[in-house]
Design a protein around this motif. Structure first.
Motif, PDB file in Angstrom:
ATOM      1  N   THR A  15       0.822  -1.205   0.000  1.00  0.00           N
ATOM      2  CA  THR A  15       0.000   0.000   0.000  1.00  0.00           C
ATOM      3  C   THR A  15       0.857   1.256   0.000  1.00  0.00           C
ATOM      4  OG1 THR A  15      -0.093   0.201   2.409  1.00  0.00           O
ATOM      5  CG2 THR A  15      -1.753  -1.204   1.375  1.00  0.00           C
ATOM      6  N   GLN A  16       0.235   2.337  -0.375  1.00  0.00           N
ATOM      7  CA  GLN A  16       0.899   3.632  -0.230  1.00  0.00           C
ATOM      8  C   GLN A  16       1.090   3.887   1.258  1.00  0.00           C
ATOM      9  OE1 GLN A  16      -1.683   6.447  -2.178  1.00  0.00           O
ATOM     10  NE2 GLN A  16      -1.027   5.798  -4.214  1.00  0.00           N
ATOM     11  N   SER A  17       2.144   4.596   1.605  1.00  0.00           N
ATOM     12  CA  SER A  17       2.445   4.822   3.028  1.00  0.00           C
ATOM     13  C   SER A  17       1.299   5.517   3.762  1.00  0.00           C
ATOM     14  CB  SER A  17       3.749   5.605   3.182  1.00  0.00           C
ATOM     15  OG  SER A  17       3.663   6.843   2.512  1.00  0.00           O
ATOM     16  N   SER A  18       0.533   6.330   3.056  1.00  0.00           N
ATOM     17  CA  SER A  18      -0.586   7.032   3.702  1.00  0.00           C
ATOM     18  C   SER A  18      -1.746   6.092   4.051  1.00  0.00           C
ATOM     19  CB  SER A  18      -1.091   8.148   2.795  1.00  0.00           C
ATOM     20  OG  SER A  18      -1.510   7.611   1.539  1.00  0.00           O
ATOM     21  N   ASP A  19      -1.761   4.886   3.506  1.00  0.00           N
ATOM     22  CA  ASP A  19      -2.862   3.955   3.737  1.00  0.00           C
ATOM     23  C   ASP A  19      -2.482   2.727   4.559  1.00  0.00           C
ATOM     24  OD1 ASP A  19      -4.837   5.416   2.429  1.00  0.00           O
ATOM     25  OD2 ASP A  19      -4.245   4.625   0.470  1.00  0.00           O
ATOM     26  N   GLU A  21      -2.088   2.224   7.880  1.00  0.00           N
ATOM     27  CA  GLU A  21      -2.951   1.976   9.040  1.00  0.00           C
ATOM     28  C   GLU A  21      -4.343   1.558   8.619  1.00  0.00           C
ATOM     29  OE1 GLU A  21      -2.920   4.927  12.133  1.00  0.00           O
ATOM     30  OE2 GLU A  21      -0.756   5.222  11.915  1.00  0.00           O
ATOM     31  N   ASP A  52       7.916  -0.994   4.566  1.00  0.00           N
ATOM     32  CA  ASP A  52       6.746  -0.214   4.950  1.00  0.00           C
ATOM     33  C   ASP A  52       5.630  -0.352   3.920  1.00  0.00           C
ATOM     34  OD1 ASP A  52       5.385   1.513   6.702  1.00  0.00           O
ATOM     35  OD2 ASP A  52       5.837   3.230   5.410  1.00  0.00           O
ATOM     36  N   GLY A  53       4.459  -0.689   4.399  1.00  0.00           N
ATOM     37  CA  GLY A  53       3.303  -0.789   3.523  1.00  0.00           C
ATOM     38  C   GLY A  53       3.096  -2.145   2.892  1.00  0.00           C
ATOM     39  N   LEU A  86      -8.444   2.228  -1.201  1.00  0.00           N
ATOM     40  CA  LEU A  86      -7.123   2.623  -0.700  1.00  0.00           C
ATOM     41  C   LEU A  86      -6.105   2.609  -1.835  1.00  0.00           C
ATOM     42  CD1 LEU A  86      -6.978   0.521   2.594  1.00  0.00           C
ATOM     43  CD2 LEU A  86      -7.672   2.903   2.317  1.00  0.00           C
TER      44      LEU A  86
END
Length: 108
Positions: A15-19, A21, A52-53, A86
């Motif tokens: 996922t993109q880092s913003s998504d 969580e 990450d992600g 997402l």
């Protein structure tokens, strides 16, 4: 483990880092619901360390009927639709068939 699985699924989502969580929440809710379904032997969601992600979903199902029931369940369809909103950069899933079971002899 009461059921012997005949199907194993190994999926990877990035996922993109913003998504991160949001995806972790969605995947955890889906896994919790799936574990209660008849025929789910296990379903684990892990976040890859150092990537990450990236998430790994590893699941085992008693048979195709149990997996199909899970995939068509309204709650699964709802979280799948939610995850689709997402920023999923990449995803891959491999399905493995297990044809039998045999005891392993363990060396002492």
């Amino acid at each position: 483990m009461t059921d012997t699985p005949t199907i194993l699924i190994y999926a990877t989502y990035r996922t993109q880092s913003s998504d991160v969580e949001a995806f972790q929440d969605i995947a955890s809710r889906m896994a919790s619901a799936a574990r209660l379904r008849d025929g789910c032997v296990f379903l684990d969601v892990t976040k890859e360390v150092g990537a990450d992600g990236t998430f790994r979903l590893i699941e085992a199902w008693r048979d195709q009927a149990a997996l199909s029931a899970h995939l068509s369940a309204p709650d699964f369809q709802a979280v799948f639709e939610e995850a689709g909103k997402l920023g999923i950069v990449d995803r891959r899933a491999d399905c493995y068939s297990i044809s039998g079971r045999a005891a392993l002899e363990m060396l002492s």
